[in-house]
Design a protein around this motif. Structure first.
Motif, PDB file in Angstrom:
ATOM      1  N   ALA A 583      -9.941   2.263  -5.030  1.00 56.57           N
ATOM      2  CA  ALA A 583     -10.206   0.914  -4.526  1.00 56.57           C
ATOM      3  C   ALA A 583      -8.986   0.408  -3.769  1.00 56.57           C
ATOM      4  CB  ALA A 583     -10.554  -0.039  -5.678  1.00 56.57           C
ATOM      5  N   TRP A 584      -9.195   0.006  -2.507  1.00 56.57           N
ATOM      6  CA  TRP A 584      -8.140  -0.620  -1.706  1.00 56.57           C
ATOM      7  C   TRP A 584      -7.904  -2.035  -2.194  1.00 56.57           C
ATOM      8  CZ3 TRP A 584      -5.207   1.968   1.750  1.00 56.57           C
ATOM      9  CH2 TRP A 584      -5.704   3.156   2.310  1.00 56.57           C
ATOM     10  N   ASN A 585      -6.657  -2.474  -2.099  1.00 54.12           N
ATOM     11  CA  ASN A 585      -6.332  -3.863  -2.416  1.00 54.12           C
ATOM     12  C   ASN A 585      -6.810  -4.748  -1.265  1.00 54.12           C
ATOM     13  OD1 ASN A 585      -4.955  -6.391  -2.866  1.00 54.12           O
ATOM     14  ND2 ASN A 585      -3.575  -5.277  -4.232  1.00 54.12           N
ATOM     15  N   PRO A 586      -7.648  -5.790  -1.528  1.00 50.93           N
ATOM     16  CA  PRO A 586      -8.177  -6.597  -0.422  1.00 50.93           C
ATOM     17  C   PRO A 586      -7.128  -7.469   0.257  1.00 50.93           C
ATOM     18  CG  PRO A 586      -8.850  -7.511  -2.527  1.00 50.93           C
ATOM     19  CD  PRO A 586      -8.176  -6.215  -2.823  1.00 50.93           C
ATOM     20  N   PHE A 587      -5.985  -7.717  -0.409  1.00 56.09           N
ATOM     21  CA  PHE A 587      -4.950  -8.571   0.163  1.00 56.09           C
ATOM     22  C   PHE A 587      -3.809  -7.730   0.747  1.00 56.09           C
ATOM     23  CE2 PHE A 587      -7.068 -10.972  -3.190  1.00 56.09           C
ATOM     24  CZ  PHE A 587      -7.448 -12.114  -2.500  1.00 56.09           C
ATOM     25  N   SER A 588      -3.280  -6.834  -0.030  1.00 59.90           N
ATOM     26  CA  SER A 588      -2.248  -5.921   0.445  1.00 59.90           C
ATOM     27  C   SER A 588      -2.934  -4.598   0.783  1.00 59.90           C
ATOM     28  CB  SER A 588      -1.176  -5.722  -0.636  1.00 59.90           C
ATOM     29  OG  SER A 588      -0.178  -4.839  -0.196  1.00 59.90           O
ATOM     30  N   MET A 591      -2.018  -0.791  -0.208  1.00 63.06           N
ATOM     31  CA  MET A 591      -2.000  -0.346  -1.596  1.00 63.06           C
ATOM     32  C   MET A 591      -3.432  -0.027  -2.035  1.00 63.06           C
ATOM     33  SD  MET A 591       1.278  -1.016  -2.014  1.00 63.06           S
ATOM     34  CE  MET A 591       1.568  -0.961  -3.764  1.00 63.06           C
ATOM     35  N   PHE A 592      -3.556   0.921  -2.929  1.00 63.69           N
ATOM     36  CA  PHE A 592      -4.866   1.217  -3.510  1.00 63.69           C
ATOM     37  C   PHE A 592      -4.671   1.755  -4.916  1.00 63.69           C
ATOM     38  CE2 PHE A 592      -3.649   5.152  -1.407  1.00 63.69           C
ATOM     39  CZ  PHE A 592      -3.998   6.144  -2.324  1.00 63.69           C
ATOM     40  N   LEU A 593      -5.731   1.600  -5.720  1.00 63.06           N
ATOM     41  CA  LEU A 593      -5.750   2.039  -7.114  1.00 63.06           C
ATOM     42  C   LEU A 593      -6.697   3.223  -7.267  1.00 63.06           C
ATOM     43  CD1 LEU A 593      -5.938  -1.231  -9.270  1.00 63.06           C
ATOM     44  CD2 LEU A 593      -4.095   0.440  -9.322  1.00 63.06           C
ATOM     45  N   SER A 594      -6.449   4.003  -8.317  1.00 60.16           N
ATOM     46  CA  SER A 594      -7.335   5.113  -8.665  1.00 60.16           C
ATOM     47  C   SER A 594      -7.345   5.270 -10.177  1.00 60.16           C
ATOM     48  CB  SER A 594      -6.878   6.412  -7.994  1.00 60.16           C
ATOM     49  OG  SER A 594      -5.592   6.789  -8.462  1.00 60.16           O
ATOM     50  N   CYS A 595      -8.492   5.638 -10.708  1.00 57.69           N
ATOM     51  CA  CYS A 595      -8.631   5.882 -12.139  1.00 57.69           C
ATOM     52  C   CYS A 595      -9.244   7.261 -12.337  1.00 57.69           C
ATOM     53  CB  CYS A 595      -9.475   4.807 -12.822  1.00 57.69           C
ATOM     54  SG  CYS A 595     -11.202   4.772 -12.298  1.00 57.69           S
ATOM     55  N   SER A 596      -8.989   7.838 -13.495  1.00 54.55           N
ATOM     56  CA  SER A 596      -9.367   9.232 -13.703  1.00 54.55           C
ATOM     57  C   SER A 596      -9.714   9.471 -15.158  1.00 54.55           C
ATOM     58  CB  SER A 596      -8.230  10.153 -13.261  1.00 54.55           C
ATOM     59  OG  SER A 596      -8.479  11.493 -13.606  1.00 54.55           O
ATOM     60  N   ALA A 597     -10.201  10.704 -15.402  1.00 56.55           N
ATOM     61  CA  ALA A 597     -10.504  11.127 -16.766  1.00 56.55           C
ATOM     62  C   ALA A 597      -9.258  11.515 -17.538  1.00 56.55           C
ATOM     63  CB  ALA A 597     -11.481  12.303 -16.731  1.00 56.55           C
ATOM     64  N   ILE A 602      -3.536   4.706 -11.541  1.00 57.86           N
ATOM     65  CA  ILE A 602      -2.344   4.893 -10.712  1.00 57.86           C
ATOM     66  C   ILE A 602      -2.418   3.958  -9.510  1.00 57.86           C
ATOM     67  CG2 ILE A 602      -1.047   6.530  -9.299  1.00 57.86           C
ATOM     68  CD1 ILE A 602      -1.917   8.751 -11.102  1.00 57.86           C
ATOM     69  N   LEU A 603      -1.284   3.331  -9.214  1.00 64.79           N
ATOM     70  CA  LEU A 603      -1.125   2.497  -8.025  1.00 64.79           C
ATOM     71  C   LEU A 603      -0.414   3.308  -6.949  1.00 64.79           C
ATOM     72  CD1 LEU A 603      -1.350  -0.342  -6.690  1.00 64.79           C
ATOM     73  CD2 LEU A 603       0.913  -0.838  -7.663  1.00 64.79           C
ATOM     74  N   TRP A 604      -1.031   3.363  -5.747  1.00 67.85           N
ATOM     75  CA  TRP A 604      -0.512   4.176  -4.647  1.00 67.85           C
ATOM     76  C   TRP A 604      -0.178   3.301  -3.448  1.00 67.85           C
ATOM     77  CZ3 TRP A 604      -0.406   9.576  -5.414  1.00 67.85           C
ATOM     78  CH2 TRP A 604      -1.177  10.066  -6.474  1.00 67.85           C
ATOM     79  N   HIS A 605       0.693   3.835  -2.605  1.00 65.73           N
ATOM     80  CA  HIS A 605       0.926   3.305  -1.266  1.00 65.73           C
ATOM     81  C   HIS A 605       0.484   4.380  -0.283  1.00 65.73           C
ATOM     82  CE1 HIS A 605       2.923   1.723   2.333  1.00 65.73           C
ATOM     83  NE2 HIS A 605       2.996   0.557   1.689  1.00 65.73           N
ATOM     84  N   GLN A 606      -0.237   3.948   0.750  1.00 59.77           N
ATOM     85  CA  GLN A 606      -0.841   4.948   1.626  1.00 59.77           C
ATOM     86  C   GLN A 606       0.191   5.792   2.391  1.00 59.77           C
ATOM     87  OE1 GLN A 606      -3.198   3.345   4.762  1.00 59.77           O
ATOM     88  NE2 GLN A 606      -1.623   1.920   5.486  1.00 59.77           N
ATOM     89  N   ASP A 607       1.421   5.295   2.523  1.00 60.78           N
ATOM     90  CA  ASP A 607       2.441   6.067   3.235  1.00 60.78           C
ATOM     91  C   ASP A 607       3.248   6.985   2.328  1.00 60.78           C
ATOM     92  OD1 ASP A 607       1.663   4.789   5.539  1.00 60.78           O
ATOM     93  OD2 ASP A 607       3.151   3.174   5.320  1.00 60.78           O
ATOM     94  N   SER A 608       2.964   6.965   1.036  1.00 58.61           N
ATOM     95  CA  SER A 608       3.721   7.772   0.088  1.00 58.61           C
ATOM     96  C   SER A 608       2.756   8.586  -0.760  1.00 58.61           C
ATOM     97  CB  SER A 608       4.593   6.887  -0.811  1.00 58.61           C
ATOM     98  OG  SER A 608       5.242   7.660  -1.793  1.00 58.61           O
ATOM     99  N   GLN A 609       3.064   9.859  -0.930  1.00 63.08           N
ATOM    100  CA  GLN A 609       2.254  10.724  -1.766  1.00 63.08           C
ATOM    101  C   GLN A 609       2.691  10.712  -3.226  1.00 63.08           C
ATOM    102  OE1 GLN A 609       2.188  14.654  -0.119  1.00 63.08           O
ATOM    103  NE2 GLN A 609       1.218  14.019   1.799  1.00 63.08           N
TER     104      GLN A 609
END
Length: 708
Positions: A583-588, A591-597, A602-609
């Protein structure tokens, strides 16, 4: 013995063995004398022949084995006279001669003969049997004190008891009540008294009228004649037929009323009014309106009591403010949140008998009507698959869905269209996609992908209507239906006369990049069973819809472009299990979030792996996440045991709110309300609970900047 036929021919059977009867064979020489006797029998031309018994070698062995046996005896047969006849050859005349053959019936052999216990009256034994019956009847009459009667106790064998079970439909018992007023009782009592008198008056008037009609003329004068009996009986029959016809007419009339459109519409409005009266405090809290309480109406329900307590608390707070405690009006919301901890207050649940037991797989709000919620019901496990449901719930009736669409397979994803708000797209576990019209009362699908040759071969885990530039609408945008499935394909569906799709991306498996330890040899490359990776989720960029993220079952997140379907723009590796949601952050928007099994968010930045933050609070699967539509630092996460509210401006280690699930249920999905501070949570038992976020800090622009 000799046997002769009717013509005098000898037909006596010849013996198989002939011996001389005058020859006496001693015991010790029987074995030797047998040969001599046989030779003498073969050279015999005499007219008489004598037979004697000669022991065989086996009988000799028996005699040798039993030395103490009986004494030697000689058995001989008397002389048998045999008359030789020459055998005549049959001629053709003998063969053509007619011979009479007589067949006679042999005696009947009875294998089973059961004597009858009944004797005919005309038989000879009828008198004897009647006499015996009479004697037995006399004995039964004279049973007491009779010496010929002896009482004996007999024990019979009772068969083993058997349990037999019968399965039948469950008997449903319903309680029904009727409210009757005093004037209803008065009217019904008066009608019961008036009915017999009115019937009597009607019968008299009818009889008088019939008697007047029957007149005769005698000598030029009209003389009234006696009434016929047939007229009275016909009147009675007509009355009974009318009385029997009245209930039938009433039933037909009641059925016509119940099935009429006006009556159905009136029931619909009445249902709306009842639901508003029942859920008025809850709906007011949902919409953040003050709760209205009627002082004349008192209720014993807990909801009304709670509403009264809240109203009294508000009045008490107002009195304190009027007395001079004005400094409380200027308290910072952040300070208030520290004093009163935030919590989730449960308002109501969307559940009915039809959805009970079905797992909630996805939820979506209508793009136009914020009170309309679509919920998909289907199992995620392959072993627990059953028919799915797609229901449209309204805030005006939380007890029963407005629309019910039954699907042959479990529903895994759904979403409302923005260009055509009446269209609801549904993805299913078998890989098919269907589009329903929620305005129509019919439950059949408007379009179905069953005839498409490019349909998915695995479950459709997520679908969404996406607006992209380059359309023919007024704002220059066109809407596309995008799906991702377990067969590793991201597809775009074309809505024409039938549904057909084209591939945006075929997700290929990528091997994990493991660092080589010093002194370690080169590892062999593992061969992949399938080149494609199962797609689990996706999310388009909120500003540039040409880019999107795709989560896979192998734990990787790929950044893709709609313009390039051959390779990924970037790959984010951080999860150790399937990625269930991104899910992308609607304001920033960077940034995007991801959830897993793997139990993590995890909080990510699109320019950083490299992950920025990793949130792990429980040891269960995290099924769903969603950013708050009002704050850039607040998001909700649903794992199997709890639903959590995280505020990154308050803490990055622990959630600010945690709500535990029932022991028999698991949380599966979350969804924020659009216009209010409420959260919707779905579980594995088919229940969608509506919670109010209370005492949560208001979003601050400075905090958003710090978070960025």
């Amino acid at each position: 013995l000799q046997v002769f036929d009717e013509e005098g021919k000898d037909v006596t059977p010849h013996p198989l063995f002939r011996s001389d009867p005058n020859t006496v064979v001693p015991r010790q020489g029987r074995l030797l004398a047998s040969a001599a006797s046989s030779g003498a029998a073969g050279s015999g031309d005499s007219s008489s022949t004598s037979l004697s018994t000669a022991p065989t070698t086996e009988s000799a062995r028996d005699e040798i084995a039993a030395p103490g046996s009986r004494q030697d005896t000689t058995v001989s047969l008397p002389d048998v006279q045999v008359r030789r006849e020459e055998i005549k050859e049959l001629t053709e005349d003998d063969l053509d001669r007619i011979v009479d053959i007589y067949l006679t019936e042999t005696e009947t052999i009875w294998i089973l003969d059961v004597p009858s216990v009944v004797v005919s009256v005309e038989s000879e034994d009828a008198g004897r049997v009647l006499e015996r019956n009479r004697i037995y009847a006399d004995i039964c009459k004279n049973r007491p004190g009779n010496d010929r009667l002896v009482e004996k106790m007999m024990q019979t064998v009772n068969g083993a008891a058997k349990n037999k079970e019968v399965q039948c439909d469950k008997i449903i018992v319903e309680d029904k009540g009727v409210t009757v007023t005093s004037w209803d009782l008065h009217d019904s009592f008066n009608v019961a008294e008036a009915e017999p008198t009115s019937k009597a008056e009607g019968s008299r008037a009818t009889t008088g009228k019939s008697s007047k009609s029957h007149t005769t003329k005698e000598h030029g004068q009209n003389v009234p004649g006696p009434p016929h009996r047939g007229s009275t009986t016909s009147i009675t029959i007509s009355e009974s037929s009318v009385l029997t016809r009245i209930p039938e007419e009433e039933e037909c009339h009641s059925e016509a009323i119940l099935t009429s459109e006006n009556f159905q519409q009136d029931l619909f409005f009445m249902e709306r009014i009842l639901m508003e009266n029942i859920f008025q405090p809850k709906l007011a809290a949902y919409r953040q309106f003050p709760v209205l309480i009627d002082p004349d109406v008192t209720s014993d329900t807990s909801d009304t009591a709670a509403a009264v307590k809240e109203a009294e608390q508000e009045e008490h707070d107002k009195e304190k403010k009027d007395k001079g405690e004005q400094e409380e009006e200027f308290i910072d919301p952040s300070i208030l949140s520290e004093v009163v901890p935030p919590r989730l207050e449960r308002l109501w649940s969307y559940i009915c008998d039809l959805t009970n037991g079905h797992s909630v797989s996805s939820m979506a709000w209508s793009k136009v009507n914020p009170d309309l919620l679509a919920v998909g019901y289907g199992a995620f496990d392959f072993k627990e698959q059953k028919k799915g449901l797609a229901c449209c719930w309204s805030l005006k009736n939380p007890m029963w869905p407005e629309r019910i669409f039954r699907c042959e397979h479990g529903v895994t994803a759904l979403d409302f269209s923005m260009a055509s708000p009446n269209l609801l797209a549904v993805g299913m576990y078998n890989g098919s996609v269907a589009i329903y019209n929620v305005r129509s009362c019919t439950t059949a699908a408007l379009l179905d992908s069953g005839e498409s040759s490019n349909k998915h071969t695995g479950p459709v885990w997520q679908l969404r209507w996406v607006e992209q530039d380059g359309g023919t609408t007024e704002d220059g945008k066109r809407e596309r239906l995008i799906c991702i499935a377990a067969d590793g394909r991201v597809t775009e569906w074309l809505i024409q006369k039938r549904l057909d799709c084209t591939d945006l991306m075929k997700i290929k498996q990528t091997q994990s990049e493991k660092k080589k330890l010093p002194g370690e040899k080169n590892r062999k490359r593992e061969d992949l069973i399938s080149r494609q990776a199962a797609g689990m989720c996706f999310d388009f960029h909120p500003k540039d819809t040409n880019f999107y993220l795709a989560g896979t079952e192998e734990g990787h997140i790929h950044k893709c472009s709609c313009s390039c379907n051959e390779q990924f723009l970037q790959t984010y590796r951080g999860h150790k299990g399937p990625v269930y949601k991104v899910a992308w952050n609607p304001f920033s928007t960077d940034m995007f979030l991801s959830c897993s099994a793997d139990w993590s968010v995890i909080l990510w930045h699109q320019d950083s792996q490299t992950p920025i933050l990793t949130f792990t609070s429980t040891t269960t699967f995290v099924h769903d996440i969603m950013w708050s539509p009002k704050s850039a630092s607040i998001f909700a996460a649903a794992n199997e045991s709890t639903v959590e509210i995280w505020d990154l401006g308050v803490s990055i280690f622990n959630p600010v709110i945690s709500c535990f699930a029932n022991p028999r249920a698991k949380f599966t999905s979350v969804l924020f309300a659009k216009n209010t501070d409420c959260l919707l949570v779905g579980d594995s038992k088919g229940e969608v609970s509506v919670f109010e976020l209370q005492n949560l800090a208001a979003p601050d622009s400075e905090k958003v900047r710090c978070t960025r």
